[in-house]
Design a protein around this motif. Structure first.
Motif, short mmCIF file in Angstrom:
data_model
loop_
_atom_site.label_atom_id
_atom_site.label_comp_id
_atom_site.label_asym_id
_atom_site.label_seq_id
_atom_site.Cartn_x
_atom_site.Cartn_y
_atom_site.Cartn_z
N ALA A 107 0.79 -0.84 0.20
CA ALA A 107 0.01 0.08 -0.35
C ALA A 107 0.94 1.54 0.34
O ALA A 107 0.27 2.59 0.07
CB ALA A 107 -0.37 -0.24 1.39
N ALA A 108 1.98 1.03 0.69
CA ALA A 108 2.89 2.62 1.13
C ALA A 108 3.27 2.47 -0.76
O ALA A 108 3.64 3.86 -0.81
CB ALA A 108 3.66 1.78 2.13
N ALA A 136 11.55 -2.02 3.37
CA ALA A 136 11.21 -3.10 2.35
C ALA A 136 10.38 -2.27 1.25
O ALA A 136 9.98 -2.67 0.11
CB ALA A 136 10.01 -3.66 3.27
N VAL A 137 9.29 -0.85 1.24
CA VAL A 137 8.88 -0.01 0.71
C VAL A 137 10.32 0.51 -0.63
O VAL A 137 9.69 0.02 -2.03
CB VAL A 137 8.47 0.70 1.07
CG1 VAL A 137 8.32 1.90 0.33
CG2 VAL A 137 7.35 0.38 1.64
N LEU A 141 9.51 -0.94 -4.61
CA LEU A 141 10.10 0.01 -5.96
C LEU A 141 10.93 -0.29 -6.29
O LEU A 141 10.98 -0.24 -7.93
CB LEU A 141 10.10 1.36 -4.87
CG LEU A 141 8.34 1.87 -4.23
CD1 LEU A 141 9.29 3.64 -3.50
CD2 LEU A 141 7.63 2.14 -5.55
N ALA A 142 12.00 -0.12 -5.87
CA ALA A 142 13.19 -0.08 -7.44
C ALA A 142 13.15 -2.29 -7.80
O ALA A 142 13.32 -1.50 -9.13
CB ALA A 142 14.54 -0.54 -5.75
N LEU A 143 12.58 -2.98 -6.71
CA LEU A 143 13.26 -4.12 -7.85
C LEU A 143 11.78 -4.15 -8.48
O LEU A 143 12.33 -4.88 -9.47
CB LEU A 143 12.89 -5.44 -6.60
CG LEU A 143 14.14 -5.81 -5.76
CD1 LEU A 143 13.61 -6.88 -5.25
CD2 LEU A 143 15.12 -5.96 -6.39
N THR A 162 17.31 -5.33 3.07
CA THR A 162 16.15 -5.32 1.57
C THR A 162 17.33 -4.23 1.27
O THR A 162 17.20 -4.19 -0.27
CB THR A 162 15.43 -4.61 1.78
OG1 THR A 162 14.38 -5.01 3.00
CG2 THR A 162 14.54 -4.49 0.66
N VAL A 163 18.12 -3.34 1.66
CA VAL A 163 18.90 -2.22 1.00
C VAL A 163 19.59 -3.60 -0.13
O VAL A 163 20.70 -3.24 -0.51
CB VAL A 163 19.35 -1.01 1.48
CG1 VAL A 163 19.89 -0.14 1.04
CG2 VAL A 163 17.92 -0.17 1.83
N PHE A 164 20.64 -3.93 0.98
CA PHE A 164 21.35 -5.14 0.61
C PHE A 164 21.72 -5.74 0.17
O PHE A 164 22.35 -5.89 -1.72
CB PHE A 164 22.46 -5.46 2.17
CG PHE A 164 23.45 -6.38 1.28
CD1 PHE A 164 25.05 -5.60 1.85
CD2 PHE A 164 23.23 -7.89 1.76
CE1 PHE A 164 26.03 -6.61 1.01
CE2 PHE A 164 24.68 -8.72 1.15
CZ PHE A 164 26.16 -8.35 1.45
#
Length: 884
Positions: A107-108, A136-137, A141-143, A162-164
């Motif tokens: 949702a975010a 995680a958001v 978005l990136a993936l 997640t960022v790693f």
């Protein structure tokens, strides 16, 4: 509300708001932009203060200017434990019916990209502090490619999983951002101040900040606020030793506040004593504390053979801690350092010297002989400290040796007048002391204070006094030195006789007397114009000075350095000359040798002037003169004259006029230099007849000095200013016994101008260019073009004109009478000039054809003719030509 960014065009060479320049990151920005253009995200990683956030902002501005929608978020330690704490300000109040459910991340992510007028570019500062939900958001978005992410993170912090994963999977490109290099530091400081900062200050800023942009900004801000940065004669000069600003101190304190008492004690000891041998430090500090400091990146250890040295991780930590220590605390620390060093022994020279300085700073008794020994060791690398030690030795009864050291330290610090005042009061007790004192005073009087008659008198008194056990070879050198000071260089060489051959062979005795012989021989060879021989001798003498180390007087080393630069320059190897001068100048900066910095900076300015790099020459002279008092440094009037003529050719006529107004034409030693500068300034003002009259008086003054190098330079100026016929015969006699390419080339130019021989001038162009002077080559080509045109030879005139214009582009906008013969537009037809102006503005051939009602082919043909006539390669170079 969402945090949007409005597209603002970036100001070239600085920030859009003018707050602090953004320079030195061109390669990083190119790599980062390429990653974003490829559809991938970006992770900017690096230590604190290197400008990660600033770079991210520049990238986001660029994306906003391209029509993308930019949002920024900031992760902090306060939001790290709150779901969506970092992204919350960008999200609507309600995400859906079940904001805490399993679809919260989805949702975010959808809310962030909903109803946008373009692609979302999401910037997140300090991504290592992202809460798990926000991370995680960002990952989703990136993936999924729903948005482009630009993240910054501390390189020494753990990234959220997640960022790693984004980096590991290639969804974002990691770019490690480091400190600025030296060139970038110089650039950013110049732009921040809006002008040139002197080289000594730049070197200190680089040393203190190591290129960290945040530290650099705070240091400049602090120096300005505290009044330590001031503008003198167009150059920013840094006086005093300002401590870190309140903001910078707060940043540094954040790293130091968590230290316990033992660790704090350790960093304070290092602040006053670094680098410290591990064996010494362990006498004062628990080894476990040192280990913890190193793991915390506050202390760095380095291995040198079997020795391990420790130092603080950044110089500003030491500045901060030293600045806060009370006088009582400083004394206590120095006493502890001295006691620790004594307990482990001081076998190495460095350790003995440091022990002496620590005992002195700790108000402990020190033998005057030891103080003198330490001062001698420091004289070449730290004349200010050497002066303190010599003064202490003098106060403790060190006698003549301490007094001579104090005088030499003053000379090395650029305080020649104070040095002479002190040296004149000393009373030598032995023949050796008489020789050392007389030669030091004479060198200072001649080169620094412009008093050759007094220099000769000082040395003549030495020769007339009792010789005792003096080496006859030393007396030969003394008598040759007298001849030099009396401007009879031929006699000086005759006196030296076979001694000169020994020096050139490099087989002379490696002692201080031999070094003085090199110095005297160098002066004589320069005076008679044997420049190629001088290059060999000066290099041999420099090698001996290096081998002798502290036993070599600093003024002897500097004299041989000057001789080497001068030899290459006047022999016609200007590229090598300026390279040597710049390298030696940098060495003088690193060693804080003010006298050498002034002289070598001035020599660099002179060589750059001959090369035609007039802005670089002006900057070099300004740097050499920054904050210098008249009479306190070597030949200040000569350097000021150099500044005036370089500024005039660079178009800074107001500067040239102001400098010349402060100079006196009457001093015999400086008269030729000052008059030459006046002549060039008159010429640029357009007063050609006065320029010629002035330069011919300068020629008379130069030849009266009986100095081949000076006479050649001033006579060459006369040739360049249009007075070849008046000096050609004197040039012929001067060059007859001269070594090198420059003298014969100047004579050939003068004869060609007198004879009106354009072909002979054409033949000289390549030679002057090969010497490293595009300006001299361009002027000769321009003179050739003028003669060809006057004789009706259009083809050769056009070729020479094109060559001159091509060469002149490397001359930083130099304005000289010869170059004005070209006229940027005189040989273009009205139609060619019209086409050239439009092309210079960046219009395409089609746009020009439509505006002028011509075919594209006609425009292209016209441009080819324009390029050939003006000697340019295309539109980019055409834009640099004056077409008004």
């Amino acid at each position: 509300m969402a945090d949007g960014l409005r597209a603002v065009p970036a100001r070239p060479g600085g920030t859009t708001d003018g707050s602090w320049p953004f320079v030195g990151r061109r390669d990083d920005l190119t790599s980062a932009s390429r990653a974003l253009d490829d559809g991938r995200g970006l992770l900017l990683a690096g230590p604190a203060g290197v400008g990660k956030t600033r770079m991210a902002r520049e990238l986001l501005r660029t994306r906003a200017a391209g029509g993308e929608v930019v949002r920024r978020a900031l992760a902090t330690s306060a939001t790290a434990g709150i779901p969506l704490g970092a992204l919350g300000p960008l999200l609507p109040a309600r995400l859906g019916d079940d904001p805490a459910g399993p679809n919260l991340v989805h949702a975010a992510a959808r809310a962030l990209v909903r109803d946008l007028d373009g692609r979302l570019v999401l910037g997140v500062d300090d991504a290592h502090l992202l809460d798990p939900t926000s991370a995680a958001v960002v990952g989703q978005l990136a993936l999924t490619g729903a948005a482009t992410v630009v993240l910054t993170a501390r390189a020494d912090e753990r990234l959220p999983d997640t960022v790693f994963a984004l980096w590991k999977e290639g969804a974002v490109v990691r770019l490690d951002v480091g400190n600025l290099d030296r060139a970038a530091v110089d650039e950013v400081v110049a732009e921040a101040l809006g002008g040139q900062l002197d080289g000594a200050a730049l070197h200190r800023m680089w040393t203190l900040t190591q290129g960290n942009p945040l530290f650099l900004r705070e240091l400049v801000t602090s120096a300005r606020e505290q009044g330590h940065l001031r503008r003198v004669d167009g150059v920013w000069v840094w006086s005093g030793r300002p401590g870190p600003s309140a903001g910078l101190a707060e940043i540094l304190d954040q790293r130091l506040d968590g230290l316990d008492r033992v660790q704090r004690d350790a960093v304070e000891l290092l602040a006053f004593g670094e680098p410290l041998g591990l064996e010494t430090v362990e006498r004062l500090v628990d080894p476990d504390a040192l280990d913890r400091l190193e793991r915390a990146a506050l202390v760095v250890s380095e291995q040198f053979g079997r020795r391990v040295d420790l130092r603080l991780a950044h110089p500003l930590y030491a500045e901060l801690l030293r600045g806060r220590a009370t006088p009582l605390r400083q004394r206590s620390v120095h006493r502890r350092l001295a006691a620790a060093q004594e307990s482990v022994g001081a076998r190495r020279t460095r350790d003995r010297m440091r022990l002496i300085t620590w005992r002195l700073a700790g108000a402990l008794p020190v033998d005057p002989t030891e103080l003198c020994s330490a001062a001698e060791q420091l004289l070449h690398s730290d004349p200010a400290s050497a002066d303190r030690l010599a003064r202490a030795a003098w106060d403790a009864g060190g006698g003549f040796a301490a007094g001579l050291l104090r005088g030499r330290a003053l000379l090395a610090s650029g305080r020649a007048d104070e040095g002479e005042t002190l040296l004149a009061t000393l009373v030598p007790e032995t023949d050796e002391q008489r020789v050392r004192l007389a030669t030091t005073r004479a060198q200072n009087l001649f080169y620094a204070l412009g008093s050759p008659a007094r220099a000769a008198d000082v040395v003549r008194a030495l020769d007339a006094g009792p010789t005792g056990d003096a080496d006859p070879r030393e007396l030969v050198v003394v008598r040759a030195a007298i001849a030099n000071y009396e401007r009879d260089h031929e006699r000086a060489l005759a006196i030296l006789g076979s001694r000169l051959d020994d020096l050139l062979a490099g087989v002379a005795d490696p002692d201080a007397g031999t070094l003085q012989a090199y110095v005297v021989a160098a002066g004589a060879l320069r005076g008679v114009g044997r420049f190629e021989t001088l290059t060999v001798l000066a290099r041999q003498g420099g090698d001996l000075a290096t081998a002798l180390g502290s036993a070599a007087a600093e003024w002897q080393t500097m004299h041989l350095q000057m001789a080497l630069v001068s030899a290459h320059a006047h022999a016609g190897d200007l590229t090598t000359a300026v390279g040597i001068a710049r390298g030696l100048y940098d060495d003088a900066l690193a060693a804080d040798l003010a006298g050498a910095r002034i002289v070598l900076g001035g020599f660099a300015g002179l060589v750059e002037f001959l090369r035609g790099r007039v802005r670089s020459s002006t900057a070099a002279f300004r740097d050499a003169l920054a904050g210098v008092r008249d009479g306190a440094a070597p030949l200040v009037p000569i350097l000021r004259a150099g500044l005036a003529q370089s500024a005039a050719l660079a178009g800074e006529l107001a500067t040239a006029d102001d400098v010349l107004a402060s100079l006196d034409d009457g001093h015999e030693e400086y008269r030729a230099w000052v008059l030459q500068a006046r002549a060039w300034t008159e010429a640029v003002h357009g007063r050609r007849a006065r320029a010629v009259g002035t330069v011919l008086v300068a020629v008379d003054a130069a030849f009266a000095q009986r100095d081949a190098a000076l006479s050649l330079v001033v006579a060459q100026s006369a040739v360049r200013l249009g007075a070849a016929d008046a000096v050609v015969d004197r040039l012929g006699a001067l060059v007859a016994g001269m070594e090198g390419r420059l003298g014969p080339a100047v004579l050939a130019q003068a004869r060609a101008l007198v004879d009106g021989d354009a072909g002979a001038l054409d033949a000289l162009v390549d030679g002057f260019e090969a010497m490293g002077s595009p300006l001299l080559a361009a002027e000769v080509a321009a003179q050739a073009a003028d003669l060809h045109r006057g004789a009706g030879r259009a083809g050769p005139a056009d070729a020479a004109t094109a060559r001159a214009r091509s060469l002149a582009r490397a001359c930083e906008g130099a304005r000289t009478p010869a170059l004005e013969l070209l006229g940027a537009r005189d040989d273009l037809t009205p139609r060619e000039l019209e086409v050239a102006r439009l092309a210079a503005r960046g219009l395409t051939s089609r746009a020009i054809s439509e505006q002028l009602t011509l075919s594209v082919r006609t425009v292209d043909n016209a441009l080819r003719v324009v390029y050939a006539k003006l000697g340019v390669a295309g539109r980019r170079e055409l834009a640099e030509v004056d077409l008004t």
